[in-house]
Each structure stands twice: as structure tokens, then as C-alpha cells.
Design a protein around this motif. Sequence first.
Motif, PDB file in Angstrom:
ATOM      1  N   LEU A  59      -5.600  33.637  48.664  1.00  0.00           N
ATOM      2  CA  LEU A  59      -4.879  34.856  48.289  1.00  0.00           C
ATOM      3  C   LEU A  59      -5.475  36.109  48.899  1.00  0.00           C
ATOM      4  O   LEU A  59      -4.891  37.196  48.800  1.00  0.00           O
ATOM      5  N   VAL A  60      -6.670  36.005  49.488  1.00  0.00           N
ATOM      6  CA  VAL A  60      -7.299  37.176  50.116  1.00  0.00           C
ATOM      7  C   VAL A  60      -6.821  37.272  51.568  1.00  0.00           C
ATOM      8  O   VAL A  60      -6.922  36.301  52.339  1.00  0.00           O
ATOM      9  N   LYS A  61      -6.281  38.447  51.938  1.00  0.00           N
ATOM     10  CA  LYS A  61      -5.749  38.666  53.270  1.00  0.00           C
ATOM     11  C   LYS A  61      -6.544  39.785  53.951  1.00  0.00           C
ATOM     12  O   LYS A  61      -7.142  40.638  53.283  1.00  0.00           O
ATOM     13  N   GLU A  62      -6.553  39.735  55.271  1.00  0.00           N
ATOM     14  CA  GLU A  62      -7.214  40.801  56.065  1.00  0.00           C
ATOM     15  C   GLU A  62      -6.135  41.676  56.715  1.00  0.00           C
ATOM     16  O   GLU A  62      -5.206  41.179  57.331  1.00  0.00           O
ATOM     17  N   ASP A  63      -6.309  42.970  56.571  1.00  0.00           N
ATOM     18  CA  ASP A  63      -5.372  43.942  57.189  1.00  0.00           C
ATOM     19  C   ASP A  63      -6.197  45.039  57.863  1.00  0.00           C
ATOM     20  O   ASP A  63      -6.778  45.885  57.185  1.00  0.00           O
ATOM     21  N   LYS A  64      -6.290  44.941  59.200  1.00  0.00           N
ATOM     22  CA  LYS A  64      -7.017  45.924  60.006  1.00  0.00           C
ATOM     23  C   LYS A  64      -8.473  46.034  59.537  1.00  0.00           C
ATOM     24  O   LYS A  64      -9.012  47.112  59.338  1.00  0.00           O
ATOM     25  N   GLY A  65      -9.088  44.883  59.330  1.00  0.00           N
ATOM     26  CA  GLY A  65     -10.497  44.858  58.949  1.00  0.00           C
ATOM     27  C   GLY A  65     -10.753  45.119  57.497  1.00  0.00           C
ATOM     28  O   GLY A  65     -11.917  45.230  57.089  1.00  0.00           O
ATOM     29  N   VAL A  66      -9.701  45.157  56.715  1.00  0.00           N
ATOM     30  CA  VAL A  66      -9.859  45.406  55.274  1.00  0.00           C
ATOM     31  C   VAL A  66      -9.306  44.191  54.522  1.00  0.00           C
ATOM     32  O   VAL A  66      -8.177  43.754  54.780  1.00  0.00           O
ATOM     33  N   CYS A 138     -14.038  36.501  55.468  1.00  0.00           N
ATOM     34  CA  CYS A 138     -12.687  37.005  55.241  1.00  0.00           C
ATOM     35  C   CYS A 138     -12.299  38.111  56.230  1.00  0.00           C
ATOM     36  O   CYS A 138     -11.115  38.461  56.364  1.00  0.00           O
ATOM     37  N   VAL A 139     -13.277  38.732  56.917  1.00  0.00           N
ATOM     38  CA  VAL A 139     -12.992  39.787  57.901  1.00  0.00           C
ATOM     39  C   VAL A 139     -13.667  39.382  59.201  1.00  0.00           C
ATOM     40  O   VAL A 139     -14.883  39.146  59.233  1.00  0.00           O
ATOM     41  N   ALA A 140     -12.866  39.246  60.210  1.00  0.00           N
ATOM     42  CA  ALA A 140     -13.409  38.825  61.497  1.00  0.00           C
ATOM     43  C   ALA A 140     -14.234  39.945  62.123  1.00  0.00           C
ATOM     44  O   ALA A 140     -14.008  41.132  61.890  1.00  0.00           O
ATOM     45  N   ALA A 141     -15.216  39.565  62.939  1.00  0.00           N
ATOM     46  CA  ALA A 141     -16.066  40.550  63.619  1.00  0.00           C
ATOM     47  C   ALA A 141     -15.261  41.262  64.713  1.00  0.00           C
ATOM     48  O   ALA A 141     -14.410  40.659  65.380  1.00  0.00           O
ATOM     49  N   GLY A 142     -15.517  42.573  64.909  1.00  0.00           N
ATOM     50  CA  GLY A 142     -14.826  43.376  65.926  1.00  0.00           C
ATOM     51  C   GLY A 142     -15.815  44.198  66.717  1.00  0.00           C
ATOM     52  O   GLY A 142     -17.032  44.145  66.488  1.00  0.00           O
ATOM     53  N   MET A 149     -18.052  38.940  54.660  1.00  0.00           N
ATOM     54  CA  MET A 149     -18.008  37.799  53.752  1.00  0.00           C
ATOM     55  C   MET A 149     -17.414  38.198  52.408  1.00  0.00           C
ATOM     56  O   MET A 149     -17.841  39.175  51.781  1.00  0.00           O
ATOM     57  N   CYS A 150     -16.408  37.466  51.981  1.00  0.00           N
ATOM     58  CA  CYS A 150     -15.823  37.663  50.647  1.00  0.00           C
ATOM     59  C   CYS A 150     -16.341  36.555  49.716  1.00  0.00           C
ATOM     60  O   CYS A 150     -16.807  35.517  50.160  1.00  0.00           O
ATOM     61  N   GLU A 151     -16.201  36.780  48.445  1.00  0.00           N
ATOM     62  CA  GLU A 151     -16.686  35.799  47.468  1.00  0.00           C
ATOM     63  C   GLU A 151     -15.755  35.735  46.284  1.00  0.00           C
ATOM     64  O   GLU A 151     -15.311  36.776  45.764  1.00  0.00           O
ATOM     65  N   ALA A 152     -15.464  34.487  45.865  1.00  0.00           N
ATOM     66  CA  ALA A 152     -14.669  34.258  44.658  1.00  0.00           C
ATOM     67  C   ALA A 152     -15.585  33.636  43.601  1.00  0.00           C
ATOM     68  O   ALA A 152     -16.323  32.681  43.890  1.00  0.00           O
TER      69      ALA A 152
END
Length: 476
Positions: A59-66, A138-142, A149-152
Motif C-alpha cells: 500500500l506504500v507508493k512512491e511519488d517523486k521521491g516521497v 520504498c524510495v529509489a536512490a536518485g 527505507m520504509c517500515e511497517a
Amino acid sequence: MFPFDARPSIRRSLVMWLVLPLALLVPATAFLFYRLALAPALDSLDHALDGTALALEKLVKEDKGVATLAMSPELDDALRADRYDDVHWVALGPDGRLLGGDRELAKLGGPPAAVDWRFSDASYDGQPVRVALHSWACVAAGPDRIEGMCEARVSETLNKRQGVAQQVLAAASSAMLVEALVLAVMGWLAIVRSLKPVESLSKDIEQRSPEHLGPVDRPDIPREVAPLVTALNDLFARVVKASAAEKAFIADAAHQLRTPLTVLRTETELALLEEHPPQLEGLLRRLHIATTRATRLANQLLSQARAEHERHNSAMERFDLKQIATEAAEEWVARSMEAGVDLGFELETARVDGHGFLLREMLANLLDNAINYAGHGARVTIRTGTSNATPICAILEVEDNGPGIPPEDRERAFERFQRGNAGGTGSGLGLSIVRDIAGHHNARAELLDGPGGVGLKVRVTFAPFDSHARTRAGRA
């Protein structure tokens, strides 16, 4: 209270050596079984928490690094749905930012870490909980940022775990209890079965009599008991040999004494009949009485030795006590007349199974005892017949109206060399021989009052024929 036998017991030792290991092994095995069975059950519950954490990852999505969390009230209810426990969750972004869920849960487990999965026990809202922590990129490197890193984190109370632990404990305890009972029963049966030949052997030896001391030969004797049985057989053989030597000595001694004593008795009788100084009258009479008594003793010892031989070397036959008494009449009428005793007969048919010589010897000892002790002028009656009571038993009686035996001395009169106080030339063996022969025929000898309460009545009551036959069959 049952008496406690402090002597060593093979059964008790075997039971103790079986119970003590079981008492230690069963709880230890139950605990080990509990631990081994509980671990997979708890792992399966942890995997259930995995599913909730993985659902949050999706359910966690990435949008422009967020990183953002797409969550609806319906989906939140679905993640928290559980029949037994309270479920809480929280999703954290790369910088520890709360993406959604229960803020208090974010305080458990420290900051997000690069470890994929972690499980821990904690306390949430005052209740013990199990916490699953799942980290992922959860956020790719740029060009201008590093990988995030995200955590549930998902927690639930311990109701299911406690229930599973109780069920596993109950299953382990029940299984071990059944195992202990089965082992105890099988062990007890093994002990009883192993000791059964020993108990049977002890009963076999207990039922033996001094006349039946043959070797013990049983195929079911355990190997461990065989040396004891061998020692018993050796002991029996020595006892039989010693007993045979003693009986042979008595028979030989009685036989050697019989002739010279008879000659001595005859000589004293002749001395009393011939002229002799008056002062020798008392001496000669005492000498005659002593030789008569010694002659009777030798004859009885010889008869007893022969009776022992007959007992072991002849089979029982059917006899009529009336016929035996009739055959003895000629000899004993003459002896009773010589002694001044009135001998009478009241004879009816009375059939018994026994040894003819022993039955005649028993009657001879009864008559000899009565004639010797009843005194000059007494009446002695021989009576044969059957009892009036059921079952019908053959009876042999010899009664007299002599001085008798006091009731308190009657039991002692059956002992060897116990003579009455009424004089006579008896040796003190007559009634003892009577009881021995009666016992061999499964009969009962007893001393009763004579006619009108005067004198003595010796009654021998034989067992009923059927009962006697069963007894002989059992001994055989």
C-alpha cells in the motif's frame, strides 16, 4: 493399617526402578515435547503478522521521491480484523515520518532499520503484544537522494498465543500421561508375568509335606532362579537321605531289641511262676512290668517304621472297618481276657479308602491303649459305623470306662512319649501313632468322654469318600 514388610522385595525393587525413571522421564519428555510443538505453532502466528506487514508494504507508493500510503477506512478495518486479538499497525517513511496507523506503535522497536524482518515482545497500551517489524526500500536512490527505507510495524495481543500454548501443553501432558500409564501397566504386567513362575514355585514347595520331598522339576523356572531350585533339590535329597537313615536305624534298633526283650519278658514271667524268696516278689514284678513296657515300645517303633514304608510304597484300597475289627477280634479277645477286661463289639459297615496295614495298626494301638490303661474289670467297646450328619463319614471308636484323661491333658496325650497318670504298661507312643495314621488318611482323631461321662472314648472320623478322593487326587 496393613503391616509393612521391611524385607527386600524383588517386586518392590522392580516397581521402584520403573517408577523413579518414569517420574523423571515423563515430565522432562512432556516439557521437551511442549517446547518442540509450541515453536512451530508460534512461528505460524508470526507468519500471520507477516501477511499484514506485507500488505502494508504493497500500500506504500512512491511519488517523486516521497513515500505515501494509500489507505481507506474499509482497508484499515480489514487490517485490524481478528477474532481473538487486538491488532495495531503503523507505516513509517524513510525519515521516520508517520505514513499512517497508530502513532504510539511507532515508539516500539526503535527507528527504522535495514533489517528485513524483526520480531519482538513488547507492551502496548498496558497489554503484552507480539510485534512484527518489516523494512523495505520504498524510495529509489536518485542524483540528489539516497535510497529510502520504509517500515511497517504490526502488533497483536497474545490471546491466540496463550491459547495455543495451553492446547500444546494439554496435548503434551495427555500424550505423556497416556505413555506413562501404558508403560506402567506394561511394566507391571511384565513384573507379574516374570514373577509368576517364582510364586508358583513357592506354592509348590509350600504344599509339600515331609513325606513328599522329591526334586522340584518345573520347565517354567526362570534361569535366574535355577541355582536356588538346584540348592533346594540338594537340600531335599539330603533331608530324605537323613530321614531314611533315621527310620532305618529305628527299625534296625527295634528289630534287634525285639528278640532279647521278648526273651527277657518270658524269663521274668517264669521267675514269677517259680518259687522265689518273698523279698524278690516286688523286684521281679517291677522288672516284668519294665520289660513288658520296653517290649511294647520296641514293637511300636518297629510297627511305626513299617507304617512309614507302607505309606510310601503301597496304594490305597477300599476297606471295611467292620471287617478289620472282626479280623482283630480273635487276638484281642484273648489279650483282654488275660488282662481282666471285658471286650465288646458294636460293628456296622463303614467303608474307607486307606492302607490295610496302617488301619489295623491304628486299631491295635487304640485297643492296646485302652486295655493297658482302663484297668482290671473295665469294659472296652470297639464301634464302627457312619455318622448321622451330612456328609456321611465312616467312624471308628474305642471306648472304655476306665480312669480316662482330664480334658486339659487330652491334646498333650497325642504327643510322643506322653503317658497317662493311671499306670499301665504303655510306652506313650500309641495315641501319637493313631493321630499320624489318621492324618495320613485325611481323618480326625479326638478324645472324648466315655459312656456316662466316665472313662475315655477315642473317635476317628474319616473324611467323606468323595472329599477324600479329591484330596488324594490333588496330592497325586
